[in-house]
Structures are given as structure tokens and as C-alpha cells.
Design a protein around this motif. Structure first.
Motif: not given
Length: 242
Positions: A150, A152, A166, A168
Motif C-alpha cells: 500500500n 498512503d 491510498h 496499492s
């Protein structure tokens, strides 16, 4: 022939045309020149031609944002650097020439823009510790096995404008560590997964003069073809060029 009657309509027409031209000039902004980017690639463990020379150059040149010169020959850096707005380092091969190393630091000292991407954030050169200490303010000596993690965002910044808070992706999660003897960094985004603590993934190096962006993402297609990554490198070049 009445000269006065002839001149009045002509002068009136000239006045109208002058006003119209002035208004059009205000409506149509001056065309911006493309940002001149020197992208340096080449080395090991990555398909530099496909992802940097191919996809990233196309991403940066889209809609006329940049004019990119790509080289995988470090001996050519000097010949291009004086005509460059942003130096985009994407290489992990040696830059062995001392004059080129000095020129890169002089480029930073002159307040120019630098984007340091995935391969160039490694501790690549034992004989050039000043690069990681001063230019990168740290670096990576390891990473997770290629896989999903991920990203962020940690703060708002022009470099991360338009990125999701956010997201991924599959990539190499770099264990980027800050060198406390360097200028330091402002972290714009961290990378982590359920087994790995957060590491800086997008950041600004606190260089006193240059505008330096670090981007730890970029191993293969999962990064380079990702909209968030493409937005990111375009933002980074725009911000660094100002």
C-alpha cells in the motif's frame, strides 16, 4: 473627394481592430515551452528501455508537458546538462566521471530541479557517498520480495496532487532510510504492507537550493502503467521545474 470623410471610417476600423486584437491577446495565453528533461537510465535489474525510455518518456511528453532527452550513457550527461530544466535520474549504473559528478552537484547548487526515481534511490556507489548523503539524504539497501503493498499519502503537496489518498500496487517495497547527516526529507507518502513497517516512498529532499523529489516506486509495468504513478512523475517534473 472629401479626405476627412474617408479617413474617419478608416481610423474607426483601425481602432476596432486594435481593440479586438488586444482582447484576443488577453483571451489566448502565451504558449508555454516544454520543460526540458534529461532522463538518465541504464544499469541492472530493470528494463530501462521499456519502462523509462519508453513509457515514462511518453508520459512526460504527453500534451507537450516536457521535451525529454533520454540517455543510458553517463558520459553524455555533461553535454546535455547545461540545457536542462529537470534532471531525472533513473539509473543504477555508475557515474564514474568526476567532472560529471561535480556538474550534477553544481546543477543542484544552481537551484535546478531533480527527480530521483526507484533505481537511483539505492546505495549504488560506494565511492560516491556524497550522492546519497547530500542529494538523496539516505537511500535503500534492501527491499521486500516483489509483491503487493500500500501507498498512503501523508500530506498534501503539488507533487501528490490528483493522487488517491491510498492506493496499492505490485512493486519492490524499498526499505528507504534517512541519513541523519543529510539535509533530511519531507515525507509525502509511505509504503507498507501487513508485514512491513512504513517506509518513505514519495518525498522531498530538504536541499537548501535545489527542488529534489524522491520516488521509490517504479520496478515494472505495475508502476509505470499505473495512472497514479504517471500523474506523480508529471507532477514531480512540473514542481521541480518551477
Amino acid at each position: 473627394m472629401n479626405l476627412k470623410k474617408t479617413l474617419i471610417p478608416i481610423l474607426s476600423l483601425m481602432l476596432v481592430l486594435g481593440i479586438a486584437t488586444s482582447l484576443l491577446a488577453k483571451e489566448i495565453p502565451a504558449l508555454k515551452k516544454p520543460i526540458k528533461v534529461l532522463m538518465v537510465g541504464g544499469g541492472s535489474s530493470h528494463d530501462f528501455d521499456k519502462w523509462y525510455k519508453g513509457v515514462d518518456v511518453a508520459t512526460l511528453e504527453k500534451d507537450g508537458l516536457a521535451e525529454v532527452t533520454y540517455t543510458d550513457d553517463p558520459t553524455t550527461i555533461l553535454q546535455y546538462l547545461s540545457d536542462t530544466d529537470v534532471l531525472f535520474l533513473a539509473n543504477n549504473q555508475p557515474i564514474a566521471d568526476q567532472a560529471t559528478r561535480i556538474a550534477i552537484f553544481a546543477f543542484a547548487e544552481a537551484g535546478k530541479g531533480i527527480v530521483l526515481t526507484h533505481p537511483a534511490l539505492w546505495y549504488n556507489w560506494e565511492d560516491w557517498p556524497e550522492y546519497n548523503k547530500t542529494m538523496v539524504s539516505g537511500g535503500s539497501r534492501g527491499h521486500n520480495a516483489y509483491g503487493n503493498f500500500n501507498v498512503d499519502l501523508t500530506e498534501k503537496h503539488p507533487v501528490t496532487k490528483g493522487l488517491p489518498a491510498h492506493f496499492s500496487l505490485d512493486d519492490e517495497l524499498y526499505y528507504f532510510k534517512v541519513d541523519t547527516a543529510g539535509p533530511g526529507i519531507d515525507i509525502l507518502a509511505n509504503a507498507s504492507n501487513e508485514k512491513t513497517e512504513p517506509f518513505p516512498s514519495i518525498f522531498i529532499v530538504k536541499n537548501p537550493k535545489a527542488k529534489i523529489v524522491g520516488i521509490a516506486l517504479g520496478h515494472d509495468a505495475a508502476s509505470h502503467e499505473l495512472e497514479a504513478y504517471q500523474t506523480l512523475i508529471r507532477n514531480a517534473v512540473k514542481w521541480a521545474a518551477k
